[in-house]
Scaffold this motif. Structure first.
Motif, PDB file in Angstrom:
ATOM      1  N   THR A 231       0.826  -1.204   0.000  1.00  0.00           N
ATOM      2  CA  THR A 231       0.000   0.000   0.000  1.00  0.00           C
ATOM      3  C   THR A 231       0.858   1.251   0.000  1.00  0.00           C
ATOM      4  O   THR A 231       0.502   2.262  -0.624  1.00  0.00           O
ATOM      5  CB  THR A 231      -0.934   0.003   1.229  1.00  0.00           C
ATOM      6  OG1 THR A 231      -1.722  -1.186   1.228  1.00  0.00           O
ATOM      7  CG2 THR A 231      -1.852   1.214   1.207  1.00  0.00           C
ATOM      8  N   ASP A 232       1.994   1.208   0.683  1.00  0.00           N
ATOM      9  CA  ASP A 232       2.868   2.375   0.729  1.00  0.00           C
ATOM     10  C   ASP A 232       3.437   2.688  -0.656  1.00  0.00           C
ATOM     11  O   ASP A 232       3.503   3.849  -1.065  1.00  0.00           O
ATOM     12  CB  ASP A 232       4.006   2.146   1.725  1.00  0.00           C
ATOM     13  CG  ASP A 232       4.781   0.860   1.451  1.00  0.00           C
ATOM     14  OD1 ASP A 232       4.183  -0.088   0.916  1.00  0.00           O
ATOM     15  OD2 ASP A 232       5.984   0.818   1.766  1.00  0.00           O
ATOM     16  N   VAL A 233       3.831   1.652  -1.393  1.00  0.00           N
ATOM     17  CA  VAL A 233       4.363   1.856  -2.750  1.00  0.00           C
ATOM     18  C   VAL A 233       3.269   2.392  -3.667  1.00  0.00           C
ATOM     19  O   VAL A 233       3.479   3.345  -4.425  1.00  0.00           O
ATOM     20  CB  VAL A 233       4.930   0.539  -3.307  1.00  0.00           C
ATOM     21  CG1 VAL A 233       5.377   0.712  -4.754  1.00  0.00           C
ATOM     22  CG2 VAL A 233       6.086   0.063  -2.448  1.00  0.00           C
ATOM     23  N   ALA A 234       2.077   1.788  -3.610  1.00  0.00           N
ATOM     24  CA  ALA A 234       0.976   2.221  -4.461  1.00  0.00           C
ATOM     25  C   ALA A 234       0.584   3.665  -4.167  1.00  0.00           C
ATOM     26  O   ALA A 234       0.337   4.455  -5.090  1.00  0.00           O
ATOM     27  CB  ALA A 234      -0.226   1.297  -4.264  1.00  0.00           C
ATOM     28  N   ALA A 235       0.536   4.030  -2.888  1.00  0.00           N
ATOM     29  CA  ALA A 235       0.160   5.401  -2.521  1.00  0.00           C
ATOM     30  C   ALA A 235       1.199   6.406  -2.989  1.00  0.00           C
ATOM     31  O   ALA A 235       0.861   7.489  -3.475  1.00  0.00           O
ATOM     32  CB  ALA A 235      -0.030   5.489  -1.009  1.00  0.00           C
ATOM     33  N   ARG A 236       2.477   6.050  -2.862  1.00  0.00           N
ATOM     34  CA  ARG A 236       3.533   6.975  -3.296  1.00  0.00           C
ATOM     35  C   ARG A 236       3.490   7.188  -4.808  1.00  0.00           C
ATOM     36  O   ARG A 236       3.597   8.308  -5.297  1.00  0.00           O
ATOM     37  CB  ARG A 236       4.896   6.432  -2.873  1.00  0.00           C
ATOM     38  CG  ARG A 236       6.039   7.394  -3.185  1.00  0.00           C
ATOM     39  CD  ARG A 236       7.384   6.841  -2.774  1.00  0.00           C
ATOM     40  NE  ARG A 236       7.797   5.718  -3.615  1.00  0.00           N
ATOM     41  CZ  ARG A 236       7.858   4.466  -3.202  1.00  0.00           C
ATOM     42  NH1 ARG A 236       7.524   4.158  -1.955  1.00  0.00           N
ATOM     43  NH2 ARG A 236       8.249   3.504  -4.023  1.00  0.00           N
ATOM     44  N   ARG A 237       3.328   6.098  -5.549  1.00  0.00           N
ATOM     45  CA  ARG A 237       3.270   6.223  -7.006  1.00  0.00           C
ATOM     46  C   ARG A 237       2.028   6.996  -7.444  1.00  0.00           C
ATOM     47  O   ARG A 237       2.090   7.840  -8.342  1.00  0.00           O
ATOM     48  CB  ARG A 237       3.283   4.833  -7.649  1.00  0.00           C
ATOM     49  CG  ARG A 237       4.618   4.125  -7.522  1.00  0.00           C
ATOM     50  CD  ARG A 237       4.567   2.737  -8.139  1.00  0.00           C
ATOM     51  NE  ARG A 237       5.882   2.113  -8.145  1.00  0.00           N
ATOM     52  CZ  ARG A 237       6.122   0.889  -8.576  1.00  0.00           C
ATOM     53  NH1 ARG A 237       5.123   0.149  -9.037  1.00  0.00           N
ATOM     54  NH2 ARG A 237       7.352   0.400  -8.547  1.00  0.00           N
ATOM     55  N   PHE A 238       0.893   6.704  -6.817  1.00  0.00           N
ATOM     56  CA  PHE A 238      -0.332   7.390  -7.205  1.00  0.00           C
ATOM     57  C   PHE A 238      -0.264   8.874  -6.865  1.00  0.00           C
ATOM     58  O   PHE A 238      -0.811   9.706  -7.598  1.00  0.00           O
ATOM     59  CB  PHE A 238      -1.542   6.755  -6.514  1.00  0.00           C
ATOM     60  CG  PHE A 238      -2.807   7.532  -6.735  1.00  0.00           C
ATOM     61  CD1 PHE A 238      -3.416   7.538  -7.984  1.00  0.00           C
ATOM     62  CD2 PHE A 238      -3.379   8.272  -5.708  1.00  0.00           C
ATOM     63  CE1 PHE A 238      -4.578   8.266  -8.195  1.00  0.00           C
ATOM     64  CE2 PHE A 238      -4.533   8.998  -5.909  1.00  0.00           C
ATOM     65  CZ  PHE A 238      -5.143   8.990  -7.155  1.00  0.00           C
ATOM     66  N   SER A 239       0.399   9.224  -5.794  1.00  0.00           N
ATOM     67  CA  SER A 239       0.495  10.630  -5.395  1.00  0.00           C
ATOM     68  C   SER A 239       1.165  11.465  -6.485  1.00  0.00           C
ATOM     69  O   SER A 239       0.706  12.563  -6.807  1.00  0.00           O
ATOM     70  CB  SER A 239       1.274  10.742  -4.077  1.00  0.00           C
ATOM     71  OG  SER A 239       1.421  12.084  -3.713  1.00  0.00           O
ATOM     72  N   GLY A 240       2.250  10.950  -7.054  1.00  0.00           N
ATOM     73  CA  GLY A 240       2.914  11.674  -8.132  1.00  0.00           C
ATOM     74  C   GLY A 240       2.032  11.809  -9.357  1.00  0.00           C
ATOM     75  O   GLY A 240       1.960  12.877  -9.980  1.00  0.00           O
ATOM     76  N   LEU A 241       1.330  10.728  -9.715  1.00  0.00           N
ATOM     77  CA  LEU A 241       0.423  10.772 -10.855  1.00  0.00           C
ATOM     78  C   LEU A 241      -0.719  11.752 -10.607  1.00  0.00           C
ATOM     79  O   LEU A 241      -1.102  12.524 -11.510  1.00  0.00           O
ATOM     80  CB  LEU A 241      -0.130   9.372 -11.124  1.00  0.00           C
ATOM     81  CG  LEU A 241      -1.211   9.269 -12.201  1.00  0.00           C
ATOM     82  CD1 LEU A 241      -0.642   9.607 -13.571  1.00  0.00           C
ATOM     83  CD2 LEU A 241      -1.835   7.873 -12.211  1.00  0.00           C
ATOM     84  N   ALA A 242      -1.278  11.739  -9.410  1.00  0.00           N
ATOM     85  CA  ALA A 242      -2.405  12.615  -9.098  1.00  0.00           C
ATOM     86  C   ALA A 242      -2.021  14.090  -9.216  1.00  0.00           C
ATOM     87  O   ALA A 242      -2.831  14.912  -9.655  1.00  0.00           O
ATOM     88  CB  ALA A 242      -2.921  12.314  -7.688  1.00  0.00           C
ATOM     89  N   LEU A 243      -0.795  14.428  -8.847  1.00  0.00           N
ATOM     90  CA  LEU A 243      -0.357  15.816  -8.953  1.00  0.00           C
ATOM     91  C   LEU A 243      -0.357  16.279 -10.404  1.00  0.00           C
ATOM     92  O   LEU A 243      -0.844  17.367 -10.724  1.00  0.00           O
ATOM     93  CB  LEU A 243       1.037  15.964  -8.336  1.00  0.00           C
ATOM     94  CG  LEU A 243       1.635  17.379  -8.372  1.00  0.00           C
ATOM     95  CD1 LEU A 243       0.763  18.349  -7.602  1.00  0.00           C
ATOM     96  CD2 LEU A 243       3.062  17.363  -7.816  1.00  0.00           C
ATOM     97  N   TRP A 244       0.186  15.448 -11.292  1.00  0.00           N
ATOM     98  CA  TRP A 244       0.195  15.804 -12.716  1.00  0.00           C
ATOM     99  C   TRP A 244      -1.218  15.848 -13.285  1.00  0.00           C
ATOM    100  O   TRP A 244      -1.544  16.723 -14.106  1.00  0.00           O
ATOM    101  CB  TRP A 244       1.047  14.805 -13.498  1.00  0.00           C
ATOM    102  CG  TRP A 244       2.514  15.013 -13.308  1.00  0.00           C
ATOM    103  CD1 TRP A 244       3.364  14.267 -12.555  1.00  0.00           C
ATOM    104  CD2 TRP A 244       3.312  16.050 -13.895  1.00  0.00           C
ATOM    105  NE1 TRP A 244       4.643  14.768 -12.621  1.00  0.00           N
ATOM    106  CE2 TRP A 244       4.644  15.854 -13.442  1.00  0.00           C
ATOM    107  CE3 TRP A 244       3.037  17.110 -14.748  1.00  0.00           C
ATOM    108  CZ2 TRP A 244       5.688  16.697 -13.825  1.00  0.00           C
ATOM    109  CZ3 TRP A 244       4.074  17.953 -15.131  1.00  0.00           C
ATOM    110  CH2 TRP A 244       5.376  17.740 -14.668  1.00  0.00           C
TER     111      TRP A 244
END
Length: 642
Positions: A231-244
């Motif tokens: 979950t930590d990896v998925a949240a970190r990756r999604f956070s960057g995508l969500a910003l863009w």
């Protein structure tokens, strides 16, 4: 274990159903409030409450299902790792199954919307329409035809997802899910009237970014509720995508609203008030996303089991997304303010007027930024230069020649699509011919010589052998995929290129490609893709083709391919029928009356461009042969002297 997993699945389903309900109720309420205004503008009769409420509710619920499908395909493809064998892990497989089910729901909702749209447009209550009435009327209404296409596409993706077990096919499912959004994105308010080219392109960016953001959030929320791994990896990756995605939605939404309504009079109409409501919802989502990065992501990095902050904010964000999508559906049901003047025929067809004939000054200095390909050119240049900078900081220099080639290729793409050439390309066959040569030959050659795949493999860091795969591993997997090996095979690439060269010589194909904005954009994309694949296959610069052809074979194939431009140009020069004649005449451009002469000029341009390319290849081979001969002579002389 199974007994504890079942309740968590029901919680996830309840959350998604709740979001869909919020969205549907919001859209239905706005649609009912807008009904009097809609009937006044269209002059139609009231189709009844079932259609009035049902159309908005089903569309909003269906779009939530589409977003859920796209988000779960995204989750399986890029947010959680597969097994070492390439087979999806349990989390990825579960996400894939949820995505397939959501896509099936999207297909059903789209099929229902065919009937509801016919009822709405005809003003006839749905209970008075027979299946035969609906079927015969679907082709006559653009929106109902788009819904039918959407239903078929969504059903195809849902069925295709049932056959996937390996990670390598999940990006294709993600792409398929995004494609299901296109038929509706190119219809409606944004596809008509002045500046509809900008409106449609901005809406496509807005819809895709919103689907990735909202869908990724729903998938991450469900994963956290199920207490899935990484979950930590998925949240970190999604956070960057969500910003863009947030940035893309904000910019594209502003552009789309500015085209449809005067910003200074935003509060003077129902349409403007809904735009303000949507902006408010987007701002709220941005604030929650910022809080996620500052608290939830940090907490998960410290303790991968600390899901409570993520769940608390994600539930609020999901509910707000439901409201935002409902408002967006209601906005699509609300008539925009009437135009201040009647658009000219060219503005209706192209989105802009071309009052004067092309000149060198107008071609080079009159610009209309293309939001799709212009943005792609800028982004590609920025990412490439960032990768070069990363390598330089590691002390690993990159070829200046390749960097210059890539940057010039991006500038050429920008010029071909956003300058006066890109504008006149849509209205004149001769300008179309110039742009086709640039997009099929010049731009791909320059970009391929930049060796972007090799640069990416050097710039991206490899993941830990026992860690979670990252972008470099995704790229390597794509390079090893059977699909890429097939389309990048020299003979496949040659076939795609030749199809593009001769395909537009057929009147029915050319008419379809130039008369509508969406096919026009697909045509440009096809030129770029076919050219890039071919010159990659014969260039031997990138590690895409497993078994590169011998040098003589590559030269022969290159000369054969380029000679097809000469032949196609001669064919066009000798045509007596005007390609795209009906569309060109509909523009009513007083300075562009002799269409056949312009077409013959375009044929001359294609033939001359192909001939120049052939001669350039021959000249390069002569220079290289002389250089290699000189080196051999120097080596022989040196060996004799020693």
């Amino acid at each position: 274990m199974a007994t504890s997993a079942a309740p968590r699945r029901w919680v996830v389903r309840a959350v998604l159903l709740g979001v869909a309900t919020i969205s549907g109720v919001t859209a239905a309420a706005i649609g009912a409030l807008a009904l009097p205004e809609v009937l006044a503008v269209t002059g139609l009769s009231d189709p009844g409450p079932f259609t009035t409420y049902g159309l908005s509710f089903v569309r909003a619920a269906g779009e939530i299902a589409a977003v859920v499908a796209i988000g779960h395909f995204l989750f399986a493809a890029f947010l959680v790792p597969p097994q070492a064998s390439g087979v999806l892990d349990v989390d990825g497989y579960r996400a894939l199954r949820v995505g397939g089910a959501a896509c099936a729901v999207w297909a059903v909702c789209a099929a229902l919307l065919v009937a509801l749209t016919v009822s709405d447009v005809s003003g006839v209550p749905l209970t008075e329409l027979t299946p035969l009435d609906i079927w015969s009327a679907a082709d006559l209404v653009e929106t109902s035809a788009a819904w039918r296409t959407t239903s078929l596409l969504a059903a195809f993706v849902a069925v295709a997802s049932l056959t996937v077990l390996r990670w390598s096919w999940t990006p294709a499912l993600l792409a398929g899910g995004l494609v299901t959004l296109m038929p509706l994105a190119v219809t409606g308010h944004s596809s008509s009237g002045g500046s509809h080219d900008i409106a449609t392109n901005s809406l496509l960016i807005h819809v895709f970014a919103g689907a990735l953001w909202a869908g990724g959030l729903f998938a991450l929320l469900g994963h956290a509720l199920r207490r899935g791994g990484h979950t930590d990896v998925a949240a970190r990756r999604f956070s960057g995508l969500a910003l863009w995605c947030f940035a893309a939605m904000a910019v594209s939404g502003f552009v789309n609203a500015a085209v449809r309504i005067d910003v200074s009079n935003m509060l003077d109409s129902s349409y403007g008030l809904l735009v303000v409501g949507k902006v408010t919802a987007l701002a709220g989502l941005g604030v929650i996303g910022w809080r996620q990065r500052r608290s939830s992501i940090v907490a998960l990095q410290r303790d991968p089991t600390a899901r409570r902050p993520l769940l608390r904010l994600a539930l609020t964000e999901a509910a707000l997304f439901g409201v935002a999508i409902g408002v967006a559906v209601g906005l699509g049901r609300t008539p925009p303010p009437p135009a201040t003047r009647e658009p000219l025929p060219a503005e209706v067809a192209l989105g802009f007027d071309l009052a004067e004939p092309p000149t060198i000054a107008r071609v080079f200095f009159e610009w209309r930024f293309d939001l799709i390909f212009g943005t792609a050119a800028v982004v590609m240049a920025g990412i490439y230069l960032a990768a070069v900078y990363r390598l330089s900081r590691r002390g690993s220099p990159w070829s200046t020649r390749r960097t210059v080639s890539w940057v010039i290729g991006c500038l050429a793409l920008l010029f071909a699509t956003s300058s006066g050439l890109g504008m006149y390309m849509a209205a004149m066959f001769s300008m179309h011919a110039v742009a086709q040569l640039m997009l099929t030959i010049v731009v791909p050659v320059l970009l391929v010589q930049g060796a972007p795949v090799t640069l990416a493999l050097k710039a991206l860091r490899a993941a830990d052998p026992h860690g979670v795969p990252g972008p470099r591993e995704w790229l390597v997997s794509a390079l090893n995929s059977s699909l890429l090996r097939f389309i990048a095979h020299p003979w496949t690439a040659l076939t795609l290129l030749v199809v593009g060269v001769y395909g537009l010589c057929f009147e029915v194909v050319f008419d379809a490609a130039v008369s509508e904005h969406a096919p026009h954009m697909l045509m440009i994309g096809y030129f770029l893709l076919s050219g890039a694949l071919f010159f990659t296959a014969v260039g031997g610069v990138e590690p895409v083709v497993p078994r590169p052809m011998p040098r003589r074979g590559r030269i022969a194939m290159l000369l054969f391919a380029l000679s097809q431009f000469v032949i196609a140009g001669v064919v066009v020069m000798n045509m007596r029928e005007v390609l795209g004649g009906a569309f060109y005449r509909s523009l009513k451009l007083s300075w562009h009356a002799d269409l056949l002469s312009d077409q013959r000029l375009g044929g001359q341009v294609i033939a001359a461009g192909g001939l120049v390319a052939v001669l350039a290849v021959i000249a390069v081979q002569i220079v290289q042969r002389r250089r290699s001969t000189a080196i051999e002579q120097m080596t022989t002389t040196a060996s004799l002297g020693s």
